[in-house]
Design an enzyme around this catalytic site. Structure first.
Site, PDB file in Angstrom:
ATOM      1  N   LYS A  21     -42.085 -21.391  82.137  1.00 21.52           N
ATOM      2  CA  LYS A  21     -41.821 -21.138  80.715  1.00 21.52           C
ATOM      3  C   LYS A  21     -42.974 -20.351  80.084  1.00 21.52           C
ATOM      4  O   LYS A  21     -42.746 -19.367  79.375  1.00 21.52           O
ATOM      5  CB  LYS A  21     -41.612 -22.478  79.998  1.00 21.52           C
ATOM      6  CG  LYS A  21     -41.312 -22.364  78.520  1.00 21.52           C
ATOM      7  CD  LYS A  21     -40.605 -23.585  77.990  1.00 21.52           C
ATOM      8  CE  LYS A  21     -41.519 -24.764  77.707  1.00 21.52           C
ATOM      9  NZ  LYS A  21     -42.379 -24.585  76.526  1.00 21.52           N
ATOM     10  N   ARG A  26     -44.846 -15.025  77.905  1.00 17.33           N
ATOM     11  CA  ARG A  26     -45.901 -13.995  77.863  1.00 17.33           C
ATOM     12  C   ARG A  26     -45.418 -12.673  78.451  1.00 17.33           C
ATOM     13  O   ARG A  26     -45.879 -11.606  78.051  1.00 17.33           O
ATOM     14  CB  ARG A  26     -47.145 -14.514  78.588  1.00 17.33           C
ATOM     15  CG  ARG A  26     -47.881 -15.604  77.768  1.00 17.33           C
ATOM     16  CD  ARG A  26     -48.656 -16.534  78.648  1.00 17.33           C
ATOM     17  NE  ARG A  26     -49.515 -17.477  77.927  1.00 17.33           N
ATOM     18  CZ  ARG A  26     -49.102 -18.652  77.437  1.00 17.33           C
ATOM     19  NH1 ARG A  26     -47.846 -19.028  77.543  1.00 17.33           N
ATOM     20  NH2 ARG A  26     -49.955 -19.463  76.818  1.00 17.33           N
ATOM     21  N   ARG A 122     -44.060 -29.161  63.072  1.00 14.80           N
ATOM     22  CA  ARG A 122     -45.258 -29.109  63.932  1.00 14.80           C
ATOM     23  C   ARG A 122     -46.393 -28.326  63.257  1.00 14.80           C
ATOM     24  O   ARG A 122     -46.151 -27.346  62.564  1.00 14.80           O
ATOM     25  CB  ARG A 122     -44.889 -28.496  65.291  1.00 14.80           C
ATOM     26  CG  ARG A 122     -43.896 -29.402  66.021  1.00 14.80           C
ATOM     27  CD  ARG A 122     -43.542 -28.881  67.372  1.00 14.80           C
ATOM     28  NE  ARG A 122     -44.683 -28.866  68.265  1.00 14.80           N
ATOM     29  CZ  ARG A 122     -44.661 -28.317  69.483  1.00 14.80           C
ATOM     30  NH1 ARG A 122     -43.557 -27.730  69.917  1.00 14.80           N
ATOM     31  NH2 ARG A 122     -45.724 -28.346  70.239  1.00 14.80           N
ATOM     32  N   SER A 167     -56.181 -26.065  73.486  1.00 15.76           N
ATOM     33  CA  SER A 167     -54.780 -25.661  73.387  1.00 15.76           C
ATOM     34  C   SER A 167     -54.647 -24.201  73.809  1.00 15.76           C
ATOM     35  O   SER A 167     -55.269 -23.313  73.219  1.00 15.76           O
ATOM     36  CB  SER A 167     -54.304 -25.824  71.939  1.00 15.76           C
ATOM     37  OG  SER A 167     -53.171 -25.019  71.705  1.00 15.76           O
ATOM     38  N   ASP A 315     -47.917 -31.380  79.636  1.00 13.41           N
ATOM     39  CA  ASP A 315     -46.454 -31.505  79.554  1.00 13.41           C
ATOM     40  C   ASP A 315     -45.894 -32.479  80.591  1.00 13.41           C
ATOM     41  O   ASP A 315     -44.715 -32.820  80.550  1.00 13.41           O
ATOM     42  CB  ASP A 315     -45.795 -30.128  79.738  1.00 13.41           C
ATOM     43  CG  ASP A 315     -46.076 -29.223  78.544  1.00 13.41           C
ATOM     44  OD1 ASP A 315     -46.398 -29.748  77.456  1.00 13.41           O
ATOM     45  OD2 ASP A 315     -45.975 -27.994  78.695  1.00 13.41           O
ATOM     46  N   LYS A 342     -46.251 -32.773  69.885  1.00 12.88           N
ATOM     47  CA  LYS A 342     -45.375 -31.915  70.696  1.00 12.88           C
ATOM     48  C   LYS A 342     -43.980 -31.899  70.054  1.00 12.88           C
ATOM     49  O   LYS A 342     -43.843 -32.242  68.886  1.00 12.88           O
ATOM     50  CB  LYS A 342     -45.337 -32.424  72.138  1.00 12.88           C
ATOM     51  CG  LYS A 342     -46.679 -32.281  72.858  1.00 12.88           C
ATOM     52  CD  LYS A 342     -47.061 -30.824  73.039  1.00 12.88           C
ATOM     53  CE  LYS A 342     -48.400 -30.656  73.715  1.00 12.88           C
ATOM     54  NZ  LYS A 342     -48.848 -29.268  73.726  1.00 12.88           N
ATOM     55  N   ARG A 346     -44.614 -37.744  71.687  1.00 13.44           N
ATOM     56  CA  ARG A 346     -44.226 -38.151  73.048  1.00 13.44           C
ATOM     57  C   ARG A 346     -44.819 -39.492  73.460  1.00 13.44           C
ATOM     58  O   ARG A 346     -44.307 -40.120  74.384  1.00 13.44           O
ATOM     59  CB  ARG A 346     -44.604 -37.056  74.064  1.00 13.44           C
ATOM     60  CG  ARG A 346     -43.707 -35.848  73.952  1.00 13.44           C
ATOM     61  CD  ARG A 346     -44.031 -34.760  74.962  1.00 13.44           C
ATOM     62  NE  ARG A 346     -43.036 -33.696  74.872  1.00 13.44           N
ATOM     63  CZ  ARG A 346     -43.188 -32.477  75.368  1.00 13.44           C
ATOM     64  NH1 ARG A 346     -44.298 -32.153  75.999  1.00 13.44           N
ATOM     65  NH2 ARG A 346     -42.225 -31.580  75.252  1.00 13.44           N
ATOM     66  N   ARG A 389     -38.458 -32.729  77.461  1.00 10.90           N
ATOM     67  CA  ARG A 389     -39.220 -33.429  78.517  1.00 10.90           C
ATOM     68  C   ARG A 389     -39.006 -34.943  78.463  1.00 10.90           C
ATOM     69  O   ARG A 389     -39.074 -35.625  79.487  1.00 10.90           O
ATOM     70  CB  ARG A 389     -40.700 -33.061  78.449  1.00 10.90           C
ATOM     71  CG  ARG A 389     -40.900 -31.567  78.685  1.00 10.90           C
ATOM     72  CD  ARG A 389     -42.273 -31.186  79.125  1.00 10.90           C
ATOM     73  NE  ARG A 389     -42.461 -29.753  78.921  1.00 10.90           N
ATOM     74  CZ  ARG A 389     -42.025 -28.797  79.740  1.00 10.90           C
ATOM     75  NH1 ARG A 389     -41.377 -29.106  80.846  1.00 10.90           N
ATOM     76  NH2 ARG A 389     -42.224 -27.517  79.453  1.00 10.90           N
TER      77      ARG A 389
HETATM   78  C1  S3P Z   1     -48.057 -23.868  76.289  1.00  7.23           C
HETATM   79  C2  S3P Z   1     -49.154 -24.631  76.009  1.00  7.23           C
HETATM   80  C3  S3P Z   1     -49.117 -26.093  75.843  1.00  7.23           C
HETATM   81  C4  S3P Z   1     -47.811 -26.697  76.321  1.00  7.23           C
HETATM   82  C5  S3P Z   1     -46.613 -25.880  75.961  1.00  7.23           C
HETATM   83  C6  S3P Z   1     -46.725 -24.465  76.484  1.00  7.23           C
HETATM   84  C7  S3P Z   1     -48.223 -22.408  76.445  1.00  7.23           C
HETATM   85  O1  S3P Z   1     -49.321 -26.388  74.491  1.00  7.23           O
HETATM   86  O2  S3P Z   1     -47.665 -28.021  75.829  1.00  7.23           O
HETATM   87  O3  S3P Z   1     -45.429 -26.466  76.518  1.00  7.23           O
HETATM   88  O4  S3P Z   1     -47.337 -21.757  77.029  1.00  7.23           O
HETATM   89  O5  S3P Z   1     -49.258 -21.894  75.998  1.00  7.23           O
HETATM   90  P1  S3P Z   1     -50.821 -26.488  73.883  1.00  7.23           P
HETATM   91  O6  S3P Z   1     -51.582 -25.389  74.477  1.00  7.23           O
HETATM   92  O7  S3P Z   1     -50.718 -26.359  72.417  1.00  7.23           O
HETATM   93  O8  S3P Z   1     -51.293 -27.845  74.320  1.00  7.23           O
END
Ligand code: S3P
Length: 427
Positions: A21, A26, A122, A167, A315, A342, A346, A389
């Site tokens: 994903k 990206r 969020r 993050s 995740d 999230k 969760r 999830r």
């Molecule tokens: C992601 C980063 C994560 C993850 C999300 C996808 C990404 O979040 O939980 O499912 O693709 O950059 P955080 O970076 O905010 O923890």
């Protein structure tokens, strides 16, 4: 959609879970901002990634094959996006919203981004505030913290940003905004989060440097379209890994799984839990390590999951909570307060639903404690809270629940894993 899961005494097969994903999102973003064609194979056709692609289409990017795993993106160049005629609805996808805010902040036009009920709750201040410090003009509910958000594109300045949270979404947002600034933009994070943005920016030709917990990018690069082969998503593979480990009689091979070390924290934890798995045919594709994973039923041992590994398996914590119910001893999940922001909270969701299934679990502000092994009674209806999830973790628990389980609101699975149930049936 309601999902009925019956207990199963044997699992076997060879499966390939869908594309990653994070890498799929990206690929559309950088493919759109690059000059020329970007060919993507293995694209995740989950709703989240489709929402990112539709948003770029609305900004004038031509995408062939949208909805299939093979796509061609006709990049418009860093400054080639056009003002969309309507609101960009990013559905359930926090990644789309946070990363795109970094891109939109530096355009010479106006956009409004919104999302579903979950996404609209969020926190966006974690990206909006640092973007504003770089000259961005963004307005929204709760002082710019909550969507819908209005972005009035501005010229941005480069800066160093020390993120208080590990993050990847925050780091990526600032790096993407940095493409529109002059000079060097630096982001320092408190612990290493997934680094797909950094790897892909480099792959597309940006001047990107990594020095420990610091990533820096030079502004105004010329990005060149590329070929991207998206590996299978380790976060999706994890549901099947755990399903096999906790089943009495299981052997599965999961093909072509992306094993980037900033994502593969679950394997570190499973090793500590004495899980029986092997990595086969290790290889490298587009700077990302890949392997097949062979996994068998195991007598899991409890462990403590906390500290620097958390961002590398953030995740996977809901499905690891399911694994913990079958491990010998007390599994502690800590330092994971990020789980509360999230797609749903969760920690609260897993604690509530595991208890409903007859499992003892102690809730902590930053995680939970699960003694084991415990039998899962089931025989009840569970709620996903609209979180893909949580739905898939409960489905895996259902496979070993004495009386099976029903998940009442399982539509959300399509955001990241549209063929989850089909694959489950094949094994
Ligand atoms: C992601 C980063 C994560 C993850 C999300 C996808 C990404 O979040 O939980 O499912 O693709 O950059 P955080 O970076 O905010 O923890």
């Amino acid at each position: 959609m309601e999902l009925k899961i019956k207990p199963k005494d044997k699992l076997e097969g060879r499966i390939k879970v869908p594309g990653d994903k994070s890498i799929s999102h990206r690929s559309v973003m950088l493919g759109s901002l690059a000059e020329g064609r970007t060919e993507v194979t293995g694209f995740l056709t989950g709703e989240d990634c489709l929402n990112t692609a539709r948003a770029f289409q609305k900004m004038g990017v031509k995408i062939e094959g949208l909805g299939s795993e093979e796509m061609i993106i006709h990049g418009v160049g860093l400054n080639g996006l056009q003002e969309p005629e309507s609101v960009l609805n990013l559905g359930n996808s926090g990644t789309s919203m946070r990363l795109m805010l970094g891109i939109l902040a530096g355009q010479d036009f106006y956009t409004v981004v919104t999302g579903d009920e979950s996404l609209s709750k969020r926190p966006m201040a974690r990206v909006v505030d640092p973007l504003k410090e770089r000259g961005a003009e963004i307005y929204g509910r709760d002082g710019g913290n909550l969507a819908p958000l209005t972005v009035i594109g501005q010229s941005l300045t480069n800066q160093r940003y020390e993120s208080p949270v590990a993050s990847a979404q925050v780091k990526s947002c600032i790096l993407l905004a940095g493409l529109y600034a002059n000079g060097t933009t630096e982001v320092v994070e408190p612990a290493k989060s997934r680094d797909h943005t950094e790897r892909m920016l480099k792959y597309f030709g940006a001047d990107l440097k990594i020095d420990g917990l610091k990533a820096s990018v030079e502004g105004q690069p010329e990005l060149k379209g590329q070929k991207i082969v998206v590996p299978s998503d380790i976060s999706s593979a994890s549901f099947f890994l755990v399903a096999a480990l906790i089943n009495q009689n299981a052997e599965l091979v999961l093909e072509n799984v992306g094993l980037n070390s900033t994502r593969a924290g679950i394997l570190e934890v499973l090793t500590a839990m004495e899980a029986d798995y092997e990595l086969l045919d290790k290889r490298l594709e587009n700077q990302e390590p890949i392997a097949d994973i062979k996994v068998k039923s195991s007598n899991l041992q409890a462990t403590t999951i906390g500290g620097e590994v958390i961002p590398k398996l953030i995740d996977e914590l809901p499905i690891l909570a399911v694994a913990a119910t079958q491990a010998e001893g007390e599994t502690v999940i800590k330092d994971a307060e990020e789980l509360r922001v999230k797609e749903t909270d969760r920690i609260s969701a897993m604690v509530t639903e595991l208890r409903r299934l007859g499992v003892k679990v102690e809730e902590r502000e930053d995680g939970m404690i699960i003694p084991g092994p415990q039998s899962i009674k089931g025989g009840c209806s569970c709620c996903s809270y609209g979180d893909h999830r949580i739905a898939m973790s409960l489905a895996v628990a259902g496979l070993i629940a004495q009386e099976g389980i029903v998940i009442t609101d399982a539509d959300c699975i399509k955001t990241s894993f549209p063929n989850f149930m089909d694959l489950l049936k094949t094994i």
